[in-house]
Design an enzyme around this catalytic site. Structure first.
Site, PDB file in Angstrom:
ATOM      1  N   ASN A 140       0.853  -1.180   0.000  1.00  0.00           N
ATOM      2  CA  ASN A 140       0.000   0.000   0.000  1.00  0.00           C
ATOM      3  C   ASN A 140       0.901   1.246   0.000  1.00  0.00           C
ATOM      4  OD1 ASN A 140      -1.376   2.267   1.106  1.00  0.00           O
ATOM      5  ND2 ASN A 140      -3.034   0.941   1.782  1.00  0.00           N
ATOM      6  N   HIS A 187       1.077   6.222   1.854  1.00  0.00           N
ATOM      7  CA  HIS A 187       1.844   7.187   2.650  1.00  0.00           C
ATOM      8  C   HIS A 187       3.017   7.805   1.899  1.00  0.00           C
ATOM      9  CE1 HIS A 187      -0.939   6.823   5.761  1.00  0.00           C
ATOM     10  NE2 HIS A 187      -0.737   5.520   5.922  1.00  0.00           N
ATOM     11  N   HIS A 200      -5.682   3.666  -1.325  1.00  0.00           N
ATOM     12  CA  HIS A 200      -6.981   4.014  -0.748  1.00  0.00           C
ATOM     13  C   HIS A 200      -7.333   5.433  -1.209  1.00  0.00           C
ATOM     14  CE1 HIS A 200      -9.529   4.303   3.229  1.00  0.00           C
ATOM     15  NE2 HIS A 200     -10.220   4.637   2.156  1.00  0.00           N
ATOM     16  N   ARG A 221      -9.453   8.160  -0.612  1.00  0.00           N
ATOM     17  CA  ARG A 221     -10.383   8.576   0.442  1.00  0.00           C
ATOM     18  C   ARG A 221     -11.274   9.694  -0.068  1.00  0.00           C
ATOM     19  NH1 ARG A 221      -8.685   6.741   5.818  1.00  0.00           N
ATOM     20  NH2 ARG A 221     -10.379   8.064   6.527  1.00  0.00           N
ATOM     21  N   ARG A 276      -7.051  12.892   1.128  1.00  0.00           N
ATOM     22  CA  ARG A 276      -5.951  13.383   1.959  1.00  0.00           C
ATOM     23  C   ARG A 276      -4.583  12.898   1.502  1.00  0.00           C
ATOM     24  NH1 ARG A 276      -7.064  10.199   7.589  1.00  0.00           N
ATOM     25  NH2 ARG A 276      -9.044  11.277   7.353  1.00  0.00           N
ATOM     26  N   GLU A 326      -8.753   0.502  -2.514  1.00  0.00           N
ATOM     27  CA  GLU A 326      -9.537   0.554  -1.266  1.00  0.00           C
ATOM     28  C   GLU A 326     -10.424   1.773  -1.342  1.00  0.00           C
ATOM     29  OE1 GLU A 326      -7.291   0.937   2.287  1.00  0.00           O
ATOM     30  OE2 GLU A 326      -6.193  -0.896   1.913  1.00  0.00           O
ATOM     31  N   THR A 380      -8.005   3.756   8.767  1.00  0.00           N
ATOM     32  CA  THR A 380      -9.226   2.962   8.860  1.00  0.00           C
ATOM     33  C   THR A 380      -9.269   2.297  10.237  1.00  0.00           C
ATOM     34  OG1 THR A 380      -8.865   2.521   6.534  1.00  0.00           O
ATOM     35  CG2 THR A 380     -10.596   1.265   7.604  1.00  0.00           C
ATOM     36  N   GLU A 436     -10.983  -9.277   3.765  1.00  0.00           N
ATOM     37  CA  GLU A 436      -9.673  -8.909   4.305  1.00  0.00           C
ATOM     38  C   GLU A 436      -9.852  -8.774   5.813  1.00  0.00           C
ATOM     39  OE1 GLU A 436      -7.297  -5.925   2.355  1.00  0.00           O
ATOM     40  OE2 GLU A 436      -6.374  -5.334   4.257  1.00  0.00           O
ATOM     41  N   HIS A 475      -3.561  -4.313   8.056  1.00  0.00           N
ATOM     42  CA  HIS A 475      -3.676  -3.170   8.971  1.00  0.00           C
ATOM     43  C   HIS A 475      -2.784  -3.342  10.186  1.00  0.00           C
ATOM     44  CE1 HIS A 475      -5.115   0.376  10.922  1.00  0.00           C
ATOM     45  NE2 HIS A 475      -5.657   0.706   9.772  1.00  0.00           N
TER      46      HIS A 475
HETATM   47  N1  PXP Z   1      -5.806  -2.964   4.527  1.00  0.00           N
HETATM   48  C1  PXP Z   1      -6.767  -2.022   4.640  1.00  0.00           C
HETATM   49  C2  PXP Z   1      -8.162  -2.396   4.287  1.00  0.00           C
HETATM   50  C3  PXP Z   1      -6.453  -0.703   5.051  1.00  0.00           C
HETATM   51  O1  PXP Z   1      -7.427   0.213   5.148  1.00  0.00           O
HETATM   52  C4  PXP Z   1      -5.116  -0.380   5.323  1.00  0.00           C
HETATM   53  C5  PXP Z   1      -4.750   1.016   5.704  1.00  0.00           C
HETATM   54  O2  PXP Z   1      -4.982   1.869   4.625  1.00  0.00           O
HETATM   55  C6  PXP Z   1      -4.147  -1.389   5.165  1.00  0.00           C
HETATM   56  C7  PXP Z   1      -4.525  -2.681   4.800  1.00  0.00           C
HETATM   57  C8  PXP Z   1      -2.696  -1.129   5.418  1.00  0.00           C
HETATM   58  O3  PXP Z   1      -2.507  -0.832   6.745  1.00  0.00           O
HETATM   59  P1  PXP Z   1      -1.097  -0.345   7.252  1.00  0.00           P
HETATM   60  O4  PXP Z   1      -0.819   0.950   6.552  1.00  0.00           O
HETATM   61  O5  PXP Z   1      -1.273  -0.203   8.718  1.00  0.00           O
HETATM   62  O6  PXP Z   1      -0.101  -1.411   6.854  1.00  0.00           O
END
Ligand code: PXP
Length: 237
Positions: free
Chosen positions: A7, A10, A43, A45, A49, A70, A101, A151, A191
Protein backbone atom coordinates in the site's frame (compact mmCIF):
# COMPACT_ATOMS: atom_id res chain seq x y z
CA UNK A 1 2.40 -19.14 -0.07
CA UNK A 2 0.79 -15.79 0.66
CA UNK A 3 1.26 -12.77 -1.57
CA UNK A 4 2.31 -9.24 -0.60
CA UNK A 5 0.24 -6.24 -1.61
CA UNK A 6 2.11 -3.00 -0.96
CA UNK A 7 0.00 0.00 0.00
CA UNK A 8 1.68 3.22 -1.21
CA UNK A 9 -0.78 5.71 0.36
CA UNK A 10 1.84 7.19 2.65
CA UNK A 11 4.18 8.05 -0.18
CA UNK A 12 1.32 10.32 -1.23
CA UNK A 13 1.01 11.56 2.37
CA UNK A 14 4.57 12.92 2.15
CA UNK A 15 3.81 14.54 -1.20
CA UNK A 16 0.61 16.15 0.12
CA UNK A 17 2.55 17.60 3.08
CA UNK A 18 3.88 20.18 0.59
CA UNK A 19 1.13 19.94 -2.00
CA UNK A 20 3.69 19.38 -4.75
CA UNK A 21 4.55 16.51 -7.05
CA UNK A 22 7.11 14.48 -5.07
CA UNK A 23 7.50 11.78 -3.99
CA UNK A 24 5.23 10.18 -6.57
CA UNK A 25 3.30 7.07 -5.42
CA UNK A 26 3.30 5.90 -9.05
CA UNK A 27 7.13 5.71 -9.02
CA UNK A 28 7.02 4.04 -5.58
CA UNK A 29 4.62 1.41 -6.91
CA UNK A 30 6.96 0.60 -9.82
CA UNK A 31 9.89 0.18 -7.41
CA UNK A 32 7.78 -2.00 -5.08
CA UNK A 33 6.87 -4.25 -8.01
CA UNK A 34 10.50 -4.55 -9.11
CA UNK A 35 11.39 -5.59 -5.55
CA UNK A 36 8.82 -8.40 -5.57
CA UNK A 37 5.44 -6.94 -4.54
CA UNK A 38 2.60 -9.07 -5.91
CA UNK A 39 0.16 -6.19 -6.03
CA UNK A 40 -0.25 -2.47 -5.34
CA UNK A 41 -2.97 -1.06 -3.12
CA UNK A 42 -4.16 2.53 -2.78
CA UNK A 43 -6.98 4.01 -0.75
CA UNK A 44 -8.79 6.83 -2.52
CA UNK A 45 -10.38 8.58 0.44
CA UNK A 46 -13.41 10.80 0.18
CA UNK A 47 -11.32 13.73 1.51
CA UNK A 48 -8.41 12.95 -0.89
CA UNK A 49 -5.95 13.38 1.96
CA UNK A 50 -3.23 11.32 0.31
CA UNK A 51 -4.00 9.42 -2.90
CA UNK A 52 -5.51 11.59 -5.67
CA UNK A 53 -7.71 10.55 -8.60
CA UNK A 54 -4.74 11.16 -10.92
CA UNK A 55 -2.69 8.59 -9.00
CA UNK A 56 -5.29 5.86 -9.44
CA UNK A 57 -5.65 6.60 -13.15
CA UNK A 58 -1.90 6.52 -13.74
CA UNK A 59 -1.46 3.39 -11.61
CA UNK A 60 -4.11 1.64 -13.70
CA UNK A 61 -1.85 2.25 -16.72
CA UNK A 62 1.48 1.44 -15.08
CA UNK A 63 0.94 -1.34 -12.53
CA UNK A 64 2.20 -4.60 -13.97
CA UNK A 65 0.93 -6.89 -11.18
CA UNK A 66 -2.53 -6.16 -9.78
CA UNK A 67 -4.13 -2.90 -8.68
CA UNK A 68 -6.35 -3.05 -5.60
CA UNK A 69 -8.43 0.06 -4.86
CA UNK A 70 -9.54 0.55 -1.27
CA UNK A 71 -12.59 2.76 -1.00
CA UNK A 72 -15.79 3.50 0.88
CA UNK A 73 -19.00 1.89 -0.36
CA UNK A 74 -20.35 5.18 -1.76
CA UNK A 75 -21.95 5.86 -5.15
CA UNK A 76 -19.13 8.31 -6.00
CA UNK A 77 -16.42 5.71 -5.35
CA UNK A 78 -18.27 2.90 -7.14
CA UNK A 79 -18.59 5.16 -10.22
CA UNK A 80 -14.84 5.94 -10.11
CA UNK A 81 -13.98 2.24 -9.75
CA UNK A 82 -16.23 1.26 -12.67
CA UNK A 83 -14.52 3.94 -14.77
CA UNK A 84 -10.89 3.11 -13.85
CA UNK A 85 -11.40 -0.67 -13.50
CA UNK A 86 -8.84 -1.77 -10.90
CA UNK A 87 -8.36 -5.55 -10.67
CA UNK A 88 -10.01 -5.57 -7.26
CA UNK A 89 -11.80 -3.25 -4.87
CA UNK A 90 -11.62 -3.54 -1.10
CA UNK A 91 -14.60 -1.88 0.55
CA UNK A 92 -13.65 -0.19 3.82
CA UNK A 93 -15.52 1.98 6.32
CA UNK A 94 -14.46 5.60 6.28
CA UNK A 95 -14.87 8.44 8.72
CA UNK A 96 -13.45 11.87 7.97
CA UNK A 97 -11.90 12.43 11.38
CA UNK A 98 -10.06 9.11 11.68
CA UNK A 99 -6.26 8.91 11.29
CA UNK A 100 -6.55 5.61 9.44
CA UNK A 101 -9.23 2.96 8.86
CA UNK A 102 -10.24 2.21 12.44
CA UNK A 103 -12.53 -0.80 12.33
CA UNK A 104 -13.92 -3.31 9.89
CA UNK A 105 -17.04 -2.82 7.79
CA UNK A 106 -20.26 -3.75 9.55
CA UNK A 107 -21.54 -5.99 6.75
CA UNK A 108 -24.37 -7.31 8.93
CA UNK A 109 -25.74 -3.80 9.53
CA UNK A 110 -25.20 -2.43 6.01
CA UNK A 111 -25.88 -5.63 4.08
CA UNK A 112 -28.31 -4.13 1.55
CA UNK A 113 -25.98 -1.30 0.57
CA UNK A 114 -22.91 -3.56 0.48
CA UNK A 115 -24.73 -6.23 -1.55
CA UNK A 116 -25.80 -3.59 -4.09
CA UNK A 117 -22.32 -2.04 -4.43
CA UNK A 118 -20.68 -5.50 -4.56
CA UNK A 119 -23.01 -6.55 -7.38
CA UNK A 120 -22.33 -3.38 -9.38
CA UNK A 121 -18.56 -3.79 -9.05
CA UNK A 122 -18.62 -7.50 -9.89
CA UNK A 123 -20.80 -6.82 -12.95
CA UNK A 124 -18.02 -4.45 -14.05
CA UNK A 125 -15.53 -7.32 -13.85
CA UNK A 126 -13.93 -6.16 -10.58
CA UNK A 127 -13.27 -8.67 -7.82
CA UNK A 128 -14.63 -7.47 -4.46
CA UNK A 129 -13.08 -7.83 -1.02
CA UNK A 130 -14.69 -6.66 2.24
CA UNK A 131 -12.49 -5.40 5.07
CA UNK A 132 -13.96 -6.90 8.24
CA UNK A 133 -13.04 -7.57 11.84
CA UNK A 134 -12.20 -11.22 12.67
CA UNK A 135 -15.82 -11.94 13.62
CA UNK A 136 -17.75 -15.00 12.41
CA UNK A 137 -21.00 -13.11 11.83
CA UNK A 138 -19.19 -10.64 9.58
CA UNK A 139 -17.50 -13.47 7.66
CA UNK A 140 -20.86 -15.14 7.03
CA UNK A 141 -22.46 -11.83 6.06
CA UNK A 142 -19.61 -11.14 3.60
CA UNK A 143 -20.30 -14.49 1.97
CA UNK A 144 -24.05 -13.81 1.86
CA UNK A 145 -23.66 -10.45 0.09
CA UNK A 146 -21.58 -12.07 -2.66
CA UNK A 147 -18.03 -10.93 -1.92
CA UNK A 148 -15.13 -12.78 -3.56
CA UNK A 149 -12.69 -12.03 -0.74
CA UNK A 150 -12.57 -10.84 2.84
CA UNK A 151 -9.67 -8.91 4.30
CA UNK A 152 -9.32 -9.59 8.01
CA UNK A 153 -8.54 -6.47 10.04
CA UNK A 154 -5.40 -7.25 12.03
CA UNK A 155 -5.36 -3.96 13.96
CA UNK A 156 -6.47 -5.39 17.31
CA UNK A 157 -3.76 -8.07 17.12
CA UNK A 158 -1.12 -5.49 16.21
CA UNK A 159 -2.15 -3.19 19.06
CA UNK A 160 -2.52 -5.93 21.72
CA UNK A 161 -0.55 -4.81 24.76
CA UNK A 162 0.46 -8.17 26.17
CA UNK A 163 1.09 -11.76 25.14
CA UNK A 164 -2.25 -13.05 26.41
CA UNK A 165 -4.24 -10.50 24.40
CA UNK A 166 -2.05 -11.10 21.36
CA UNK A 167 -2.73 -14.84 21.55
CA UNK A 168 -6.47 -14.27 21.80
CA UNK A 169 -6.46 -11.92 18.81
CA UNK A 170 -4.44 -14.44 16.79
CA UNK A 171 -7.03 -17.11 17.60
CA UNK A 172 -9.81 -14.81 16.35
CA UNK A 173 -7.87 -14.19 13.13
CA UNK A 174 -7.29 -17.90 12.57
CA UNK A 175 -10.95 -18.77 13.26
CA UNK A 176 -12.12 -16.11 10.79
CA UNK A 177 -9.57 -17.35 8.23
CA UNK A 178 -10.82 -20.95 8.54
CA UNK A 179 -14.47 -19.87 8.33
CA UNK A 180 -13.83 -17.74 5.26
CA UNK A 181 -11.97 -20.51 3.46
CA UNK A 182 -14.69 -23.02 4.32
CA UNK A 183 -17.26 -20.73 2.71
CA UNK A 184 -15.12 -20.52 -0.43
CA UNK A 185 -13.92 -16.96 0.13
CA UNK A 186 -10.39 -15.81 -0.61
CA UNK A 187 -8.94 -14.44 2.63
CA UNK A 188 -6.51 -11.52 2.92
CA UNK A 189 -5.29 -9.68 6.01
CA UNK A 190 -3.96 -6.27 6.81
CA UNK A 191 -3.68 -3.17 8.97
CA UNK A 192 -0.88 -2.48 11.38
CA UNK A 193 1.28 -5.37 10.20
CA UNK A 194 5.01 -4.64 10.45
CA UNK A 195 8.39 -6.39 10.40
CA UNK A 196 8.05 -7.37 14.06
CA UNK A 197 4.48 -8.69 14.19
CA UNK A 198 3.82 -10.21 10.76
CA UNK A 199 5.44 -13.60 11.57
CA UNK A 200 2.64 -15.35 13.52
CA UNK A 201 0.03 -14.26 10.94
CA UNK A 202 2.24 -15.22 7.99
CA UNK A 203 2.68 -18.71 9.48
CA UNK A 204 -1.09 -19.44 9.30
CA UNK A 205 -1.80 -21.35 6.14
CA UNK A 206 -4.65 -20.29 3.90
CA UNK A 207 -4.10 -16.56 3.48
CA UNK A 208 -4.12 -15.28 -0.07
CA UNK A 209 -2.44 -11.91 0.49
CA UNK A 210 -1.26 -9.44 3.11
CA UNK A 211 -1.81 -5.75 2.45
CA UNK A 212 0.87 -3.73 4.18
CA UNK A 213 1.52 -0.01 3.91
CA UNK A 214 2.73 2.15 6.76
CA UNK A 215 5.56 -0.05 7.98
CA UNK A 216 6.95 -0.61 4.48
CA UNK A 217 6.81 3.08 3.53
CA UNK A 218 8.35 4.01 6.90
CA UNK A 219 11.27 1.66 6.30
CA UNK A 220 11.53 2.79 2.67
CA UNK A 221 12.08 6.40 3.81
CA UNK A 222 15.26 5.25 5.56
CA UNK A 223 16.59 2.37 3.47
CA UNK A 224 14.77 2.67 0.14
CA UNK A 225 11.68 1.01 -1.27
CA UNK A 226 13.59 -1.89 -2.83
CA UNK A 227 15.13 -3.03 0.45
CA UNK A 228 11.93 -2.39 2.44
CA UNK A 229 9.83 -4.57 0.12
CA UNK A 230 12.46 -7.33 -0.12
CA UNK A 231 12.71 -7.49 3.69
CA UNK A 232 8.92 -7.90 4.00
CA UNK A 233 8.72 -10.47 1.19
CA UNK A 234 11.38 -12.53 2.98
CA UNK A 235 9.35 -12.43 6.22
CA UNK A 236 6.01 -13.46 4.76
CA UNK A 237 7.41 -16.23 2.58
N1 PXP B 1 -5.81 -2.96 4.53
C1 PXP B 1 -6.77 -2.02 4.64
C2 PXP B 1 -8.16 -2.40 4.29
C3 PXP B 1 -6.45 -0.70 5.05
O1 PXP B 1 -7.43 0.21 5.15
C4 PXP B 1 -5.12 -0.38 5.32
C5 PXP B 1 -4.75 1.02 5.70
O2 PXP B 1 -4.98 1.87 4.63
C6 PXP B 1 -4.15 -1.39 5.17
C7 PXP B 1 -4.53 -2.68 4.80
C8 PXP B 1 -2.70 -1.13 5.42
O3 PXP B 1 -2.51 -0.83 6.74
P1 PXP B 1 -1.10 -0.35 7.25
O4 PXP B 1 -0.82 0.95 6.55
O5 PXP B 1 -1.27 -0.20 8.72
O6 PXP B 1 -0.10 -1.41 6.85
Amino acid sequence: MALLGVNVDHVATIRQARGGTEPDPVAAAALAELAGADGITVHLREDRRHIQDRDVRLLRQTVQTRLNLEMAATDEMVAIALDILPDSVTLVPEKREELTTEGGLDVCLHRNLIRKQTELLRQGGISVSLFIDPDLEQVKAAHRVGADFIEIHTGSYCEAGNEDLRRRELEKIETALRAGRKLGLGVNAGHGLNYQNVGPVARMSGFHEFNIGHSIVSRAVLVGMDRAVRDMVALIR
